[in-house]
Design a protein around this motif. Structure first.
Motif, mmCIF file in Angstrom:
data_model
loop_
_atom_site.group_PDB
_atom_site.id
_atom_site.type_symbol
_atom_site.label_atom_id
_atom_site.label_comp_id
_atom_site.label_asym_id
_atom_site.label_seq_id
_atom_site.Cartn_x
_atom_site.Cartn_y
_atom_site.Cartn_z
ATOM 1 N N MET A 50 7.426 5.845 22.428
ATOM 2 C CA MET A 50 7.857 6.264 21.111
ATOM 3 C C MET A 50 6.869 6.192 20.211
ATOM 4 O O MET A 50 6.137 5.231 19.979
ATOM 5 N N HIS A 51 6.958 7.178 19.496
ATOM 6 C CA HIS A 51 5.855 7.299 18.312
ATOM 7 C C HIS A 51 6.472 7.128 17.004
ATOM 8 O O HIS A 51 7.698 7.733 16.891
ATOM 9 N N ASN A 52 5.915 5.975 16.148
ATOM 10 C CA ASN A 52 6.752 5.695 15.020
ATOM 11 C C ASN A 52 5.758 5.751 13.579
ATOM 12 O O ASN A 52 4.601 5.693 13.670
ATOM 13 N N THR A 53 6.368 6.329 12.928
ATOM 14 C CA THR A 53 5.724 6.567 11.362
ATOM 15 C C THR A 53 6.423 6.080 10.290
ATOM 16 O O THR A 53 7.815 6.007 10.429
ATOM 17 N N SER A 54 6.026 5.648 9.302
ATOM 18 C CA SER A 54 6.724 5.045 8.329
ATOM 19 C C SER A 54 7.325 6.365 7.377
ATOM 20 O O SER A 54 6.753 7.395 7.366
ATOM 21 N N ARG A 55 8.380 5.875 6.734
ATOM 22 C CA ARG A 55 8.914 7.091 5.684
ATOM 23 C C ARG A 55 8.578 6.767 4.221
ATOM 24 O O ARG A 55 9.532 6.955 3.340
ATOM 25 N N CYS A 56 7.577 6.366 4.153
ATOM 26 C CA CYS A 56 6.979 5.377 2.562
ATOM 27 C C CYS A 56 7.016 6.706 1.536
ATOM 28 O O CYS A 56 7.777 6.332 0.473
ATOM 29 N N ALA A 57 6.712 8.192 1.797
ATOM 30 C CA ALA A 57 6.869 8.829 0.703
ATOM 31 C C ALA A 57 8.308 9.025 0.352
ATOM 32 O O ALA A 57 8.537 9.093 -0.940
ATOM 33 N N GLU A 58 8.945 9.388 1.345
ATOM 34 C CA GLU A 58 10.479 9.583 0.907
ATOM 35 C C GLU A 58 10.960 8.355 0.343
ATOM 36 O O GLU A 58 11.809 8.403 -0.647
ATOM 37 N N LEU A 59 10.874 7.198 0.874
ATOM 38 C CA LEU A 59 11.336 5.925 0.222
ATOM 39 C C LEU A 59 10.898 5.745 -1.129
ATOM 40 O O LEU A 59 11.711 5.379 -1.985
ATOM 41 N N ASP A 60 9.473 6.054 -1.504
ATOM 42 C CA ASP A 60 9.147 5.699 -2.770
ATOM 43 C C ASP A 60 9.830 6.959 -3.839
ATOM 44 O O ASP A 60 10.032 6.650 -5.034
ATOM 45 N N ALA A 61 10.248 8.115 -3.333
ATOM 46 C CA ALA A 61 11.035 9.055 -4.299
ATOM 47 C C ALA A 61 12.378 8.334 -4.254
ATOM 48 O O ALA A 61 13.081 8.438 -5.487
ATOM 49 N N ARG A 62 12.940 7.777 -3.451
ATOM 50 C CA ARG A 62 14.200 7.424 -3.538
ATOM 51 C C ARG A 62 14.357 5.976 -4.500
ATOM 52 O O ARG A 62 15.147 5.605 -5.258
ATOM 53 N N PHE A 63 13.286 5.169 -4.071
ATOM 54 C CA PHE A 63 13.224 3.735 -4.687
ATOM 55 C C PHE A 63 11.874 3.417 -5.279
ATOM 56 O O PHE A 63 10.992 2.700 -4.443
ATOM 57 N N PRO A 64 11.534 4.073 -6.452
ATOM 58 C CA PRO A 64 10.020 3.998 -6.867
ATOM 59 C C PRO A 64 9.498 2.751 -6.961
ATOM 60 O O PRO A 64 10.161 1.719 -7.581
ATOM 61 N N GLY A 65 8.386 2.567 -6.086
ATOM 62 C CA GLY A 65 7.642 1.079 -6.399
ATOM 63 C C GLY A 65 8.121 -0.056 -5.633
ATOM 64 O O GLY A 65 7.382 -0.907 -5.331
ATOM 65 N N LEU A 66 9.244 0.477 -4.937
ATOM 66 C CA LEU A 66 9.875 -0.623 -3.982
ATOM 67 C C LEU A 66 9.078 -1.126 -2.625
ATOM 68 O O LEU A 66 8.752 -2.225 -2.556
ATOM 69 N N ILE A 67 8.839 -0.099 -2.187
ATOM 70 C CA ILE A 67 8.147 -0.372 -0.768
ATOM 71 C C ILE A 67 6.527 -0.609 -1.173
ATOM 72 O O ILE A 67 6.091 -1.849 -0.387
ATOM 73 N N ALA A 68 6.030 -0.402 -2.164
ATOM 74 C CA ALA A 68 4.605 -0.909 -2.496
ATOM 75 C C ALA A 68 4.641 -2.213 -2.942
ATOM 76 O O ALA A 68 3.737 -2.828 -2.292
ATOM 77 N N ALA A 69 5.526 -2.568 -3.693
ATOM 78 C CA ALA A 69 5.942 -3.860 -4.077
ATOM 79 C C ALA A 69 6.047 -4.794 -3.006
ATOM 80 O O ALA A 69 5.523 -5.782 -2.969
ATOM 81 N N ILE A 70 6.641 -4.481 -2.077
ATOM 82 C CA ILE A 70 6.871 -5.063 -0.760
ATOM 83 C C ILE A 70 5.695 -5.445 0.115
ATOM 84 O O ILE A 70 5.373 -6.658 0.572
ATOM 85 N N ILE A 71 5.245 -4.244 0.201
ATOM 86 C CA ILE A 71 3.836 -4.442 1.006
ATOM 87 C C ILE A 71 2.939 -5.060 0.400
ATOM 88 O O ILE A 71 2.180 -6.231 0.845
ATOM 89 N N SER A 72 2.492 -5.284 -0.962
ATOM 90 C CA SER A 72 1.911 -5.978 -1.472
ATOM 91 C C SER A 72 2.184 -7.360 -1.493
ATOM 92 O O SER A 72 1.281 -8.273 -1.199
ATOM 93 N N ALA A 73 3.497 -7.761 -1.733
ATOM 94 C CA ALA A 73 3.978 -9.324 -1.729
ATOM 95 C C ALA A 73 3.642 -9.547 -0.293
ATOM 96 O O ALA A 73 3.305 -10.936 -0.050
ATOM 97 N N HIS A 74 3.667 -8.846 0.889
ATOM 98 C CA HIS A 74 3.503 -9.204 2.129
ATOM 99 C C HIS A 74 2.121 -9.422 2.526
ATOM 100 O O HIS A 74 1.735 -10.651 2.924
#
Lengths: 115, 115
Positions: free
Chosen positions: B80-104
């Motif tokens: 199973m090959h997995n890729t993130s949907r970061c670009a789509e997610l960032d359009a939906r919830f701007p900054g959210l995933i980047a902030a979570i990754i940075s907090a992590h």
């Protein structure tokens, strides 16, 4: 009466913050506390939107928010006053709370979104 | 074989994203997928840090991440090959995933923090 537990900001865990805000009722309560300029009593939140929240659930929601480090609660007589810890949280996890609040606003349609 | 369910980006819910990433193992898996330039197979994640993850838990973690809208999985033969949907997610919830990754990253001490 037992003292209320508030973690030191350095002990606040990302997983606890995300878990606390992954519940829609808790997220709505937190967003309202964060938006308020003055401490909010628990009874302010007897409903979220058009849904009534039982007092026992409400009390549990506040406990989870408090122990995750999201809010500070102070007993004042028979009431509990709650304030958000946004400033401390933003220093610990820059941009995180703002992004969650903004995502919450977008999802709940409270902010007009550009087409 | 059943098709894999991926929500449309407009159906991605904030609560599902926060719930999915509130588990430290899932957050670690997601962060690694998001950081990778190429699709990651599930077997890449047989351990997170120094902890082994049983195959059944791993499969459940990927399902939760996928159904929350965080990753896209494609069967390729037995893998199973997995890729993130970061670009789509960032359009939906701007900054959210980047902030979570940075907090992590900050919490797991993977990035040096300014004093």
């Amino acid at each position: 009466m037992r003292p209320l537990f508030h973690p030191s900001i350095d002990d606040v865990r990302l997983e606890a913050v995300l878990h606390a805000l992954s519940d829609p009722e808790r997220a709505a309560i937190f967003v309202q506390i964060a938006a308020a300029g003055c401490p909010q009593t628990c009874s302010t939140f007897a409903s979220v939107g058009d849904r009534a929240i039982p007092k026992s659930s409400l009390s549990q929601h506040f406990k989870v928010l408090r122990e995750a480090g999201l809010i500070r609660s102070e007993r004042q007589g028979v009431e509990m006053h709650n304030t958000s810890r946004c400033a401390e949280l933003d220093a610990r996890f820059p941009g995180l709370i703002a992004a969650i609040i903004s995502a919450h606003a977008k999802e709940s349609g409270r902010e007009p979104q550009p087409a």
